[in-house]
Structures are given as structure tokens and as C-alpha cells.
Design a protein around this motif. Structure first.
Motif, PDB file in Angstrom:
ATOM      1  N   ARG A  52      40.393  44.265  44.405  1.00  0.00           N
ATOM      2  CA  ARG A  52      40.199  45.182  45.533  1.00  0.00           C
ATOM      3  C   ARG A  52      41.212  46.321  45.448  1.00  0.00           C
ATOM      4  O   ARG A  52      40.849  47.490  45.631  1.00  0.00           O
ATOM      5  CB  ARG A  52      40.356  44.439  46.859  1.00  0.00           C
ATOM      6  N   THR A  53      42.461  45.994  45.163  1.00  0.00           N
ATOM      7  CA  THR A  53      43.489  47.032  45.018  1.00  0.00           C
ATOM      8  C   THR A  53      43.134  47.990  43.894  1.00  0.00           C
ATOM      9  O   THR A  53      43.262  49.212  44.035  1.00  0.00           O
ATOM     10  CB  THR A  53      44.860  46.390  44.748  1.00  0.00           C
ATOM     11  N   LEU A  54      42.683  47.452  42.764  1.00  0.00           N
ATOM     12  CA  LEU A  54      42.307  48.305  41.632  1.00  0.00           C
ATOM     13  C   LEU A  54      41.238  49.312  42.044  1.00  0.00           C
ATOM     14  O   LEU A  54      41.370  50.523  41.798  1.00  0.00           O
ATOM     15  CB  LEU A  54      41.811  47.431  40.484  1.00  0.00           C
ATOM     16  N   LEU A  55      40.179  48.840  42.676  1.00  0.00           N
ATOM     17  CA  LEU A  55      39.079  49.740  43.025  1.00  0.00           C
ATOM     18  C   LEU A  55      39.463  50.722  44.122  1.00  0.00           C
ATOM     19  O   LEU A  55      39.090  51.908  44.061  1.00  0.00           O
ATOM     20  CB  LEU A  55      37.861  48.927  43.444  1.00  0.00           C
ATOM     21  N   ALA A  87      44.062  60.018  44.332  1.00  0.00           N
ATOM     22  CA  ALA A  87      44.230  59.257  43.090  1.00  0.00           C
ATOM     23  C   ALA A  87      44.438  60.190  41.902  1.00  0.00           C
ATOM     24  O   ALA A  87      43.801  61.235  41.790  1.00  0.00           O
ATOM     25  CB  ALA A  87      43.011  58.373  42.849  1.00  0.00           C
ATOM     26  N   GLY A  88      45.336  59.780  41.035  1.00  0.00           N
ATOM     27  CA  GLY A  88      45.528  60.451  39.761  1.00  0.00           C
ATOM     28  C   GLY A  88      45.234  59.465  38.650  1.00  0.00           C
ATOM     29  O   GLY A  88      44.672  58.398  38.895  1.00  0.00           O
ATOM     30  N   PRO A  89      45.600  59.783  37.429  1.00  0.00           N
ATOM     31  CA  PRO A  89      45.382  58.850  36.328  1.00  0.00           C
ATOM     32  C   PRO A  89      46.040  57.494  36.610  1.00  0.00           C
ATOM     33  O   PRO A  89      47.201  57.424  37.021  1.00  0.00           O
ATOM     34  CB  PRO A  89      46.043  59.556  35.141  1.00  0.00           C
ATOM     35  N   LEU A  90      45.281  56.427  36.413  1.00  0.00           N
ATOM     36  CA  LEU A  90      45.746  55.067  36.708  1.00  0.00           C
ATOM     37  C   LEU A  90      45.599  54.203  35.469  1.00  0.00           C
ATOM     38  O   LEU A  90      44.585  54.283  34.755  1.00  0.00           O
ATOM     39  CB  LEU A  90      44.940  54.470  37.861  1.00  0.00           C
ATOM     40  N   GLY A  92      49.802  61.438  31.700  1.00  0.00           N
ATOM     41  CA  GLY A  92      50.083  61.939  33.042  1.00  0.00           C
ATOM     42  C   GLY A  92      49.889  60.896  34.123  1.00  0.00           C
ATOM     43  O   GLY A  92      49.396  61.191  35.220  1.00  0.00           O
ATOM     44  N   LEU A  93      50.299  59.679  33.850  1.00  0.00           N
ATOM     45  CA  LEU A  93      50.031  58.571  34.764  1.00  0.00           C
ATOM     46  C   LEU A  93      50.645  58.800  36.137  1.00  0.00           C
ATOM     47  O   LEU A  93      51.802  59.202  36.256  1.00  0.00           O
ATOM     48  CB  LEU A  93      50.571  57.262  34.191  1.00  0.00           C
ATOM     49  N   ARG A  94      49.866  58.496  37.163  1.00  0.00           N
ATOM     50  CA  ARG A  94      50.371  58.531  38.529  1.00  0.00           C
ATOM     51  C   ARG A  94      50.588  57.117  39.073  1.00  0.00           C
ATOM     52  O   ARG A  94      51.478  56.886  39.882  1.00  0.00           O
ATOM     53  CB  ARG A  94      49.412  59.292  39.438  1.00  0.00           C
ATOM     54  N   THR A  95      49.758  56.165  38.611  1.00  0.00           N
ATOM     55  CA  THR A  95      49.832  54.802  39.120  1.00  0.00           C
ATOM     56  C   THR A  95      49.670  53.804  37.985  1.00  0.00           C
ATOM     57  O   THR A  95      48.813  53.992  37.105  1.00  0.00           O
ATOM     58  CB  THR A  95      48.734  54.534  40.169  1.00  0.00           C
ATOM     59  N   VAL A  96      50.473  52.744  38.000  1.00  0.00           N
ATOM     60  CA  VAL A  96      50.311  51.599  37.102  1.00  0.00           C
ATOM     61  C   VAL A  96      50.094  50.366  37.972  1.00  0.00           C
ATOM     62  O   VAL A  96      50.847  50.118  38.913  1.00  0.00           O
ATOM     63  CB  VAL A  96      51.547  51.404  36.193  1.00  0.00           C
ATOM     64  N   THR A 151      56.001  57.593  38.319  1.00  0.00           N
ATOM     65  CA  THR A 151      54.784  56.788  38.366  1.00  0.00           C
ATOM     66  C   THR A 151      54.956  55.629  39.347  1.00  0.00           C
ATOM     67  O   THR A 151      55.963  54.919  39.302  1.00  0.00           O
ATOM     68  CB  THR A 151      54.458  56.222  36.970  1.00  0.00           C
ATOM     69  N   ARG A 152      53.987  55.423  40.226  1.00  0.00           N
ATOM     70  CA  ARG A 152      54.015  54.280  41.136  1.00  0.00           C
ATOM     71  C   ARG A 152      53.668  53.014  40.374  1.00  0.00           C
ATOM     72  O   ARG A 152      52.706  52.997  39.605  1.00  0.00           O
ATOM     73  CB  ARG A 152      52.989  54.444  42.254  1.00  0.00           C
ATOM     74  N   LEU A 153      54.419  51.954  40.622  1.00  0.00           N
ATOM     75  CA  LEU A 153      54.125  50.650  40.023  1.00  0.00           C
ATOM     76  C   LEU A 153      53.684  49.700  41.128  1.00  0.00           C
ATOM     77  O   LEU A 153      54.453  49.400  42.053  1.00  0.00           O
ATOM     78  CB  LEU A 153      55.356  50.096  39.309  1.00  0.00           C
ATOM     79  N   LEU A 154      52.439  49.225  41.051  1.00  0.00           N
ATOM     80  CA  LEU A 154      51.887  48.304  42.035  1.00  0.00           C
ATOM     81  C   LEU A 154      51.712  46.927  41.401  1.00  0.00           C
ATOM     82  O   LEU A 154      51.274  46.820  40.252  1.00  0.00           O
ATOM     83  CB  LEU A 154      50.533  48.802  42.537  1.00  0.00           C
ATOM     84  N   ILE A 155      52.048  45.889  42.153  1.00  0.00           N
ATOM     85  CA  ILE A 155      51.892  44.522  41.684  1.00  0.00           C
ATOM     86  C   ILE A 155      50.656  43.909  42.324  1.00  0.00           C
ATOM     87  O   ILE A 155      50.501  43.944  43.552  1.00  0.00           O
ATOM     88  CB  ILE A 155      53.133  43.668  42.030  1.00  0.00           C
ATOM     89  N   ALA A 156      49.785  43.334  41.502  1.00  0.00           N
ATOM     90  CA  ALA A 156      48.556  42.700  41.997  1.00  0.00           C
ATOM     91  C   ALA A 156      48.292  41.467  41.139  1.00  0.00           C
ATOM     92  O   ALA A 156      47.475  41.497  40.221  1.00  0.00           O
ATOM     93  CB  ALA A 156      47.385  43.675  41.938  1.00  0.00           C
ATOM     94  N   ASP A 157      48.997  40.379  41.435  1.00  0.00           N
ATOM     95  CA  ASP A 157      48.946  39.152  40.635  1.00  0.00           C
ATOM     96  C   ASP A 157      47.590  38.467  40.794  1.00  0.00           C
ATOM     97  O   ASP A 157      47.342  37.768  41.766  1.00  0.00           O
ATOM     98  CB  ASP A 157      50.087  38.226  41.065  1.00  0.00           C
TER      99      ASP A 157
END
Length: 264
Positions: A140-143, A151-154, A52-56, A76-82
Motif C-alpha cells: 500500500r505504501t509503495l503504490l 512524487a518524484g523518482p522512487l 535523481g531519486l526522491r524516495t527509497v 532522498t527520503r528513506l521509507l521503511i516498509a517491512d
């Protein structure tokens, strides 16, 4: 920590059930870690659909993302955090971001990583995961995503799901109250899955004359890599909480929400 036997995602694990201080545990079904998601298929893979992912959150470099783009479930939202962007700019792609390329050429591997250099380079990369601006922004983005009110399942991941992802898991578990032995055990627990995923590459590398020690140094994780990052935290910030507060810029209120949400 629960290993999830998904067929389309490598090294998929739920941080849930990890033991914490006071007999508590991490709540299950809310925060997952994995390797790259270029084969993820929520339709064909019931284990993925059940998350049930909400964010990756993708911690990989631009080159890694271009070579193996994420496939995420619909909605599902896809966030980039290089996390390695600054390291890439300063020194070129570190070994953690080019595992497959290195294992394709034993001569190049020996030239750049032989004689203990692989271990030294990985320790340096781990220190940069604490100190570089891009890494601090990524974690920082992760936390903050985990602490968000909605927030949902990440799921957070890199390529192999062991270094950048391993440090993210370390920070989360330490904040939630896992002791040092538990944190290290979780960090090392991905070794069998990672080595299985890269087994054909390792075998080909060794068959071509590659040094098995180089292969194991870059494919697996060892306590010394984690120790390098923890030492950087201690030297620069004094404690994990100060690192999160001062280094990552995550306010105490967000940490409190994260704990309330993730501790069972």
C-alpha cells in the motif's frame, strides 16, 4: 524494463519501457527496483546520480537493515516498509530474508530446505506477500507513494531484489496494463543479475557439499513462486484490482493517478 549498469547498486532496473496494452509503455525514469543499497554511492557512481531519486522504499526486515544499512543520496527520503514483519513474528525469518546465512552452512540448508522444502517455503512466503498485514501495508505504501501528487523518482528494494521487490513490480505492472506474459518475463528477468551477485556464495556452498538445487531454489526466481502469489490474489480477491482496492486499501483515485503518471 531497462537494466542500469550501476557499479554500487546490485540488480538495478528501471520499470520504464515495459510494454503495456494498447501499444503503450511504462514511462522511464520514475520507478526503479534493486537489491540492497548498502554500497550505493551517488557521488562515485554516475548511473546512480542520474536517477535523481526522491524516495527509497526499503522492504527488508529489521535484521537485514541492521546488517546492511541503506546508503541513499543526499536529500532522498528513506521509507521503511517491512513486508515480512508478520511472517517473521509467526515463523521466524523466512528463507527470503536470510539467503546469505543459509548458503553459509550446507548442513543447515539441507536440514531445513532439502527435498523440495525450499520451493514449498518460498511459495508459502509469496502467498504471505499477498495476505499478511505487514505485506499489505508495505505494498500500500509503495503504490500510494507512486501516486502522490508530489512524487518524484522512487526506488523500492529488498536484499536480492527478486522476491519482495519482484512482487511489488508485478503489482505495479499489472495495474498499468501489462499482460501476464510480460509480467512473468519481467519477474524472471532478474535471474542473471541475482545469480551473478551471489555467485561467490553459491560456489562456496556447492564446494562445501551443498546441494546445487537448494542454492538455485533460494537464489533464483521461478514461475511457480509468482504463480503462488497470483493464485492467492485470485482466491482471496478475485482480481488484481480488487486486491489493490480491498486488500491494500488503495482507493481507485490513487490508482488512476498512478496510471496517469506512469503510462507513456
Amino acid at each position: 524494463m531497462i537494466a542500469i549498469p550501476a557499479t554500487t547498486v546490485a540488480n538495478l532496473r528501471d520499470l520504464g519501457s515495459t510494454p503495456l496494452s494498447g501499444g503503450r509503455t511504462v514511462r522511464t525514469g520514475l520507478v526503479f527496483r534493486a537489491g540492497q543499497l548498502d554500497r550505493m554511492d551517488a557521488v562515485a557512481d554516475p548511473a546512480v546520480a542520474a536517477l535523481g531519486l526522491r524516495t527509497v522504499l526499503d522492504l527488508r526486515t529489521a535484521a537485514e537493515r541492521a546488517d546492511h544499512p541503506d546508503r541513499v543520496p543526499a536529500g532522498t527520503r528513506l521509507l521503511i516498509a517491512d513486508a515480512l514483519a508478520d511472517k517473521m513474528s509467526a515463523t521466524g525469518a523466512p528463507a527470503a530474508a536470510q539467503l546469505k546465512h543459509i548458503l553459509a552452512d550446507p548442513v543447515v540448508a539441507e536440514e531445513h530446505l532439502g527435498g523440495g522444502r525450499a520451493q514449498a517455503l518460498f511459495a508459502d512466503t509469496y502467498r504471505s506477500l499477498v495476505s499478511s498485514g505487514s505485506a499489505r501495508a508495505a505494498y500500500r505504501t509503495l503504490l500510494t507513494e507512486l501516486a502522490a501528487d508530489d512524487a518524484g523518482p522512487l526506488l523500492f528494494h529488498c536484499t536480492a531484489g527478486k522476491d519482495r521487490t519482484g512482487w511489488g513490480a508485478t503489482v505495479i505492472l499489472a495495474l498499468l496494463g501489462a499482460d501476464e506474459a510480460t509480467v512473468e518475463r519481467e519477474y524472471l528477468s532478474v535471474n542473471p543479475a541475482v545469480r551473478q551477485a551471489f555467485a561467490p556464495l553459491i560456489e562456496g556452498f556447492v564446494t562445501q557439499g551443498g546441494d546445487p538445487e537448494i542454492a538455485l531454489a533460494i537464489i533464483g526466481v521461478v514461475p511457480e513462486y509468482l504463480a503462488a502469489a497470483l493464485d492467492e490474489v485470485a482466491t482471496a480477491y478475485g482480481s488484481m484490482e480488487n486486491y489493490v482496492r480491498e486488500g491494500l486499501g488503495v482507493p481507485d483515485e490513487a490508482v488512476a493517478r498512478l496510471r496517469e503518471r506512469l503510462i507513456a
